[in-house]
Motif scaffolding. Sequence first.
Motif, PDB file in Angstrom:
ATOM      1  N   SER A   1       1.274  -1.235   0.290  1.00  0.00           N
ATOM      2  CA  SER A   1      -0.533   0.155  -0.217  1.00  0.00           C
ATOM      3  C   SER A   1       1.239   1.236   0.085  1.00  0.00           C
ATOM      4  CB  SER A   1      -0.162  -0.220   0.932  1.00  0.00           C
ATOM      5  OG  SER A   1      -1.938  -0.813   1.035  1.00  0.00           O
ATOM      6  N   THR A   2       2.278   1.223   0.718  1.00  0.00           N
ATOM      7  CA  THR A   2       3.009   2.725   0.699  1.00  0.00           C
ATOM      8  C   THR A   2       3.671   2.431  -1.069  1.00  0.00           C
ATOM      9  OG1 THR A   2       3.469   1.879   3.552  1.00  0.00           O
ATOM     10  CG2 THR A   2       4.849   3.215   1.809  1.00  0.00           C
TER      11      THR A   2
ATOM     12  N   SER B   1      -9.964 -10.982  -2.679  1.00  0.00           N
ATOM     13  CA  SER B   1      -9.405  -9.629  -2.935  1.00  0.00           C
ATOM     14  C   SER B   1      -9.441  -8.880  -1.817  1.00  0.00           C
ATOM     15  CB  SER B   1     -10.831  -8.908  -4.192  1.00  0.00           C
ATOM     16  OG  SER B   1     -10.256  -8.222  -5.084  1.00  0.00           O
ATOM     17  N   ILE B   2      -8.274  -7.818  -2.344  1.00  0.00           N
ATOM     18  CA  ILE B   2      -7.152  -7.059  -1.689  1.00  0.00           C
ATOM     19  C   ILE B   2      -6.709  -6.339  -2.740  1.00  0.00           C
ATOM     20  CG2 ILE B   2      -7.505  -7.484   0.246  1.00  0.00           C
ATOM     21  CD1 ILE B   2      -4.248  -8.105  -0.133  1.00  0.00           C
ATOM     22  N   ILE B   3      -6.809  -6.514  -3.961  1.00  0.00           N
ATOM     23  CA  ILE B   3      -5.895  -5.685  -5.380  1.00  0.00           C
ATOM     24  C   ILE B   3      -6.547  -4.480  -5.327  1.00  0.00           C
ATOM     25  CG2 ILE B   3      -7.490  -7.006  -7.029  1.00  0.00           C
ATOM     26  CD1 ILE B   3      -3.544  -5.373  -7.050  1.00  0.00           C
ATOM     27  N   ASN B   4      -7.641  -4.756  -5.605  1.00  0.00           N
ATOM     28  CA  ASN B   4      -8.917  -2.611  -5.525  1.00  0.00           C
ATOM     29  C   ASN B   4      -8.379  -1.954  -4.790  1.00  0.00           C
ATOM     30  OD1 ASN B   4     -10.345  -3.636  -7.919  1.00  0.00           O
ATOM     31  ND2 ASN B   4     -10.776  -5.136  -6.584  1.00  0.00           N
ATOM     32  N   THR B   5      -8.231  -2.042  -3.297  1.00  0.00           N
ATOM     33  CA  THR B   5      -7.704  -1.192  -2.213  1.00  0.00           C
ATOM     34  C   THR B   5      -6.174  -0.841  -2.325  1.00  0.00           C
ATOM     35  OG1 THR B   5      -8.408  -2.445  -0.618  1.00  0.00           O
ATOM     36  CG2 THR B   5      -7.448  -0.860   0.225  1.00  0.00           C
ATOM     37  N   PHE B   6      -4.904  -1.291  -2.654  1.00  0.00           N
ATOM     38  CA  PHE B   6      -4.157  -0.987  -3.457  1.00  0.00           C
ATOM     39  C   PHE B   6      -4.152   0.032  -4.742  1.00  0.00           C
ATOM     40  CE2 PHE B   6      -2.350  -5.329  -2.605  1.00  0.00           C
ATOM     41  CZ  PHE B   6      -2.014  -4.869  -1.265  1.00  0.00           C
TER      42      PHE B   6
END
Length: 399
Positions: free
Chosen positions: A24-25, A141-146
Amino acid sequence: MPDIRTATGAPPPAEARRARTAVSTLFFVNGFTYTNAVPWLPVLKDRLALDNAELGLAIAAAPTGAILTGMLAGPMIHRFGSGRTAVGASLITLGALPFIALAQNWWMLAAAFLVLGSADAWTDSGQNAHGLRVQRRYGRSIINTFHAVWSMAAVSGGLVGATMAGLGVPVLWHLGGVSALLVCVNLAVGRMLLPGPEHSERGDGAAHGGDRTPLPVRAVAVLVALGMLLMLAGGIEDSAASWGAVYMTGELSAPLFLAAMPFVACQAMMALGRLAGDRATDRFGAVAVGRVCGLLAGGGMALALLLPHPAAAVVGFGVMGLGVSTLFPLTLAAAGEIPGVRSGDGVTIVGWLGRAGFLAFPPLLGVLGDAFGLGAALWVVSVGGLAVFLLASVLRPRG
């Protein structure tokens, strides 16, 4: 607070949570870097005595560098790992940022943009590939958050740059300070990324060793289809930045204050869509989300064109931004999960094709706008949304 539990309900391992923070960073750094320079472009144009065409050509060196060298990201990820590639390429991008302020002529400015664009393409592939490794650890799914973090960082960078320019801070102090600060951030989070080979979390054993076997025909067809989908997404997204203000002032006679609102609305709704995209993907599936996004993207632009009023245009571009929001992350995620294709190669190839959309759509709409009027030309965006709807089945997960 985001839900940090895995698909099975158990908390993810501490290593995966640290890596998610690190990725994320990296996305924030990537989105924040260049947008700090955008508000300074008129200042640089005047200082270097450039006309509009010369400035445009200098800026175009960035996507040109990405197209010329972007395919190197796949071998780099295979050789060094996605995490090291993302951090190393980001450091090159940050190193190029102050040279935008140091440029003494057109050639120096174009060279800075060329290096920045090339390194940005490598960073993009590396951070997305590593994000997929973390997503596999989470099992959902967590790719959208990035990508939502990237969108918020881009807006933040533009606001910081505009503030610094408005306060009269010297451009070199500003861009040099941003670069130095983000270099420290990059080096700090590099220690938090996942260790081990790129294929550690994949069940199909893709990309073991250094084999050079040809890709299966089916895999090539999927890569091409995903590349087409990302080209369409890139063209739709770019229409707000390249033509939103021109449409507002030229076709609707809107005041300058409102001219930027289509871009702002598009970016804001993209961020919101990406924040909600992971939950929607887990609940309804990538194909359903992709189809709805295609309809929203095409329908939003149709609304802006069918109701020729500034308010309707702002709403329409916002709906279009909501539609395009999840297309980039979902397409790159699908590219990284093709059986028999190394994740880094899949993300790199499809990402490279997607950048071609950012290059191809602006001149296409410009030519059509000169021939038939910009309002007529922008219907190409609505057609692109319909094409996304038809191509969305390629987002189906492949185990």
